[in-house]
Design a protein around this motif. Structure first.
Motif, short mmCIF file in Angstrom:
data_model
loop_
_atom_site.label_atom_id
_atom_site.label_comp_id
_atom_site.label_asym_id
_atom_site.label_seq_id
_atom_site.Cartn_x
_atom_site.Cartn_y
_atom_site.Cartn_z
N ILE A 150 31.94 68.85 -20.22
CA ILE A 150 30.48 68.84 -20.20
C ILE A 150 30.00 67.47 -20.64
O ILE A 150 30.67 66.77 -21.40
N GLY A 151 28.83 67.07 -20.14
CA GLY A 151 28.33 65.74 -20.43
C GLY A 151 28.83 64.74 -19.40
O GLY A 151 28.96 65.06 -18.22
N GLU A 152 29.12 63.55 -19.84
CA GLU A 152 29.57 62.46 -18.96
C GLU A 152 31.05 62.63 -18.64
O GLU A 152 31.92 62.03 -19.26
N HIS A 153 31.33 63.45 -17.64
CA HIS A 153 32.71 63.89 -17.41
C HIS A 153 33.48 63.08 -16.38
O HIS A 153 34.71 63.14 -16.34
N LYS A 154 32.80 62.29 -15.54
CA LYS A 154 33.47 61.74 -14.37
C LYS A 154 34.58 60.73 -14.70
O LYS A 154 35.60 60.68 -14.01
N TYR A 155 34.41 59.95 -15.76
CA TYR A 155 35.41 58.94 -16.07
C TYR A 155 36.69 59.54 -16.64
O TYR A 155 37.77 58.98 -16.49
N GLY A 156 36.57 60.67 -17.30
CA GLY A 156 37.73 61.28 -17.93
C GLY A 156 38.42 62.33 -17.10
O GLY A 156 39.42 62.92 -17.54
N LYS A 157 37.94 62.58 -15.88
CA LYS A 157 38.49 63.65 -15.06
C LYS A 157 39.81 63.31 -14.37
O LYS A 157 40.70 64.17 -14.28
N PRO A 158 40.00 62.10 -13.84
CA PRO A 158 41.20 61.82 -13.06
C PRO A 158 42.51 62.10 -13.79
O PRO A 158 43.43 62.70 -13.21
N ILE A 159 42.62 61.71 -15.05
CA ILE A 159 43.88 61.94 -15.75
C ILE A 159 44.13 63.42 -15.97
O ILE A 159 45.27 63.89 -15.88
N LEU A 160 43.07 64.19 -16.20
CA LEU A 160 43.24 65.63 -16.39
C LEU A 160 43.72 66.28 -15.09
O LEU A 160 44.60 67.16 -15.11
N ASP A 161 43.17 65.85 -13.97
CA ASP A 161 43.58 66.40 -12.68
C ASP A 161 45.05 66.11 -12.38
O ASP A 161 45.73 66.91 -11.74
N ARG A 162 45.54 64.97 -12.84
CA ARG A 162 46.91 64.58 -12.54
C ARG A 162 47.93 65.15 -13.53
O ARG A 162 49.10 65.28 -13.20
N VAL A 163 47.49 65.49 -14.73
CA VAL A 163 48.44 65.84 -15.78
C VAL A 163 48.40 67.32 -16.17
O VAL A 163 49.44 67.94 -16.41
N ILE A 164 47.21 67.89 -16.22
CA ILE A 164 47.04 69.20 -16.86
C ILE A 164 47.34 70.36 -15.93
O ILE A 164 46.81 70.45 -14.82
N GLU A 165 48.19 71.25 -16.38
CA GLU A 165 48.41 72.56 -15.79
C GLU A 165 48.71 73.51 -16.94
O GLU A 165 49.02 73.05 -18.06
N PRO A 166 48.60 74.81 -16.75
CA PRO A 166 48.75 75.74 -17.88
C PRO A 166 50.04 75.56 -18.68
O PRO A 166 50.05 75.75 -19.91
N SER A 167 51.12 75.18 -18.02
CA SER A 167 52.41 75.05 -18.71
C SER A 167 52.58 73.72 -19.46
O SER A 167 53.59 73.51 -20.13
N THR A 168 51.59 72.84 -19.37
CA THR A 168 51.66 71.56 -20.08
C THR A 168 51.82 71.81 -21.58
O THR A 168 51.06 72.59 -22.16
N PRO A 169 52.80 71.16 -22.23
CA PRO A 169 52.97 71.34 -23.68
C PRO A 169 51.71 70.91 -24.44
O PRO A 169 50.97 70.02 -24.00
N LEU A 170 51.49 71.53 -25.58
CA LEU A 170 50.27 71.28 -26.35
C LEU A 170 50.13 69.81 -26.73
O LEU A 170 49.05 69.24 -26.64
N ASN A 171 51.23 69.18 -27.17
CA ASN A 171 51.13 67.77 -27.58
C ASN A 171 50.80 66.86 -26.41
O ASN A 171 50.09 65.86 -26.56
N VAL A 172 51.29 67.20 -25.22
CA VAL A 172 50.95 66.42 -24.03
C VAL A 172 49.49 66.63 -23.67
O VAL A 172 48.78 65.69 -23.29
N GLY A 173 49.01 67.85 -23.82
CA GLY A 173 47.60 68.13 -23.57
C GLY A 173 46.68 67.37 -24.51
O GLY A 173 45.62 66.88 -24.11
N ILE A 174 47.08 67.24 -25.77
CA ILE A 174 46.29 66.47 -26.74
C ILE A 174 46.21 65.02 -26.31
O ILE A 174 45.14 64.40 -26.32
N THR A 175 47.35 64.45 -25.89
CA THR A 175 47.35 63.06 -25.42
C THR A 175 46.45 62.90 -24.21
O THR A 175 45.69 61.93 -24.11
N ALA A 176 46.51 63.85 -23.27
CA ALA A 176 45.67 63.78 -22.07
C ALA A 176 44.19 63.83 -22.45
O ALA A 176 43.37 63.10 -21.89
N ALA A 177 43.83 64.70 -23.40
CA ALA A 177 42.43 64.79 -23.85
C ALA A 177 41.99 63.46 -24.48
O ALA A 177 40.88 62.97 -24.21
N PHE A 178 42.85 62.88 -25.30
CA PHE A 178 42.52 61.60 -25.95
C PHE A 178 42.33 60.50 -24.92
O PHE A 178 41.39 59.70 -25.01
N LEU A 179 43.22 60.43 -23.92
CA LEU A 179 43.10 59.38 -22.91
C LEU A 179 41.90 59.62 -22.00
O LEU A 179 41.26 58.66 -21.53
#
Length: 243
Positions: A150-179
């Protein structure tokens, strides 16, 4: 403006929000956008807000006020039997606030559009993630769409689309959120530090992490610079494409 991202994985849920609401030549305002509630062993809830600040503040205040008056028989975040019911309660509060202030804002030519991400777990139930809209209706994250922004989402979306799936480990998900947040900070002045982070691990019914990242944080700066270097390196290694 602001940027909030919530990621639902098999291992848990990650929530990350900035604190900037306005940016200009001489005006920068900071307000907390993340709110949490927990009762150890019973439930853990995180909400993040975007949109009209007066509307979202009023919704959060109404939710907290109802908790204080539970003796009146009002169903609250702490008495709701499921996370689905929690989302309904947030939606009900949104409708009340929008009905009270929305018409006046519209008449004044101001937008009342707001949204709230609701994440958490109730003992005996699964972790769930919802996005509540201005009208009080909401959607839930699924395996096909395991994150909300929510909010200004467009710049942070590409990495989530490429990395995130339900089976992604929690620590990897944290890194993806940070990036995802770092990319947004780099490209949009209406998003800014400090940042609030909440991590809820599956089955824990509590916060695995709940902290603030202040401006000038050394670990954050190192991660940001490493990501920039990695992108520059990848760019230089790309095979030239003839056009």
């Amino acid at each position: 403006m602001t940027y909030c991202v919530a990621i639902k994985l098999d291992d848990g849920i990650i929530c990350l929000s900035d604190t900037r609401t306005n940016a200009g030549i001489d005006t920068i305002s900071k307000y907390k956008k993340m709110f949490t509630w927990q009762r150890e062993g019973d439930r853990v809830i995180t909400m993040m807000t975007a949109g009209n600040l007066a509307i979202t503040q009023a919704v959060i205040s109404l939710l907290n006020e109802n908790i204080e008056h539970v003796e009146d028989g009002i169903e609250t975040l702490y008495t709701a039997p499921t996370m689905f019911r929690v989302a309904e309660i947030v939606g009900d509060a949104m409708r009340i606030v929008m009905g009270r202030y929305g018409p006046g804002l519209t008449a004044a030519g101001e937008s009342s559009a707001s949204s709230i991400v609701v994440a958490g777990q109730r003992a005996g139930g699964d972790m769930r993630l919802f996005q509540v809209y201005s009208a009080g209706n909401f959607i839930e994250a699924t395996e096909d769409t395991p994150y909300f922004q929510i909010g200004e989402h467009k710049y942070g979306k590409p990495i989530l689309d490429r990395v995130i799936e339900p089976s992604t480990p929690l620590n990897v998900g944290i890194t993806a959120a940070f990036l995802s947040m770092d990319s947004t900070l780099r490209s949009n002045l209406s998003v800014g530090m400090p940042l609030d982070v909440a991590v809820m691990r599956q089955g824990q019914i509590g916060f695995d992490q709940l902290r603030r990242i202040e401006e000038g944080d050394e670990a954050w700066a190192e991660m940001s610079e490493a990501w920039s270097g990695a992108l520059r390196g990848a760019f230089h290694e790309m095979t030239q494409i003839d056009v």
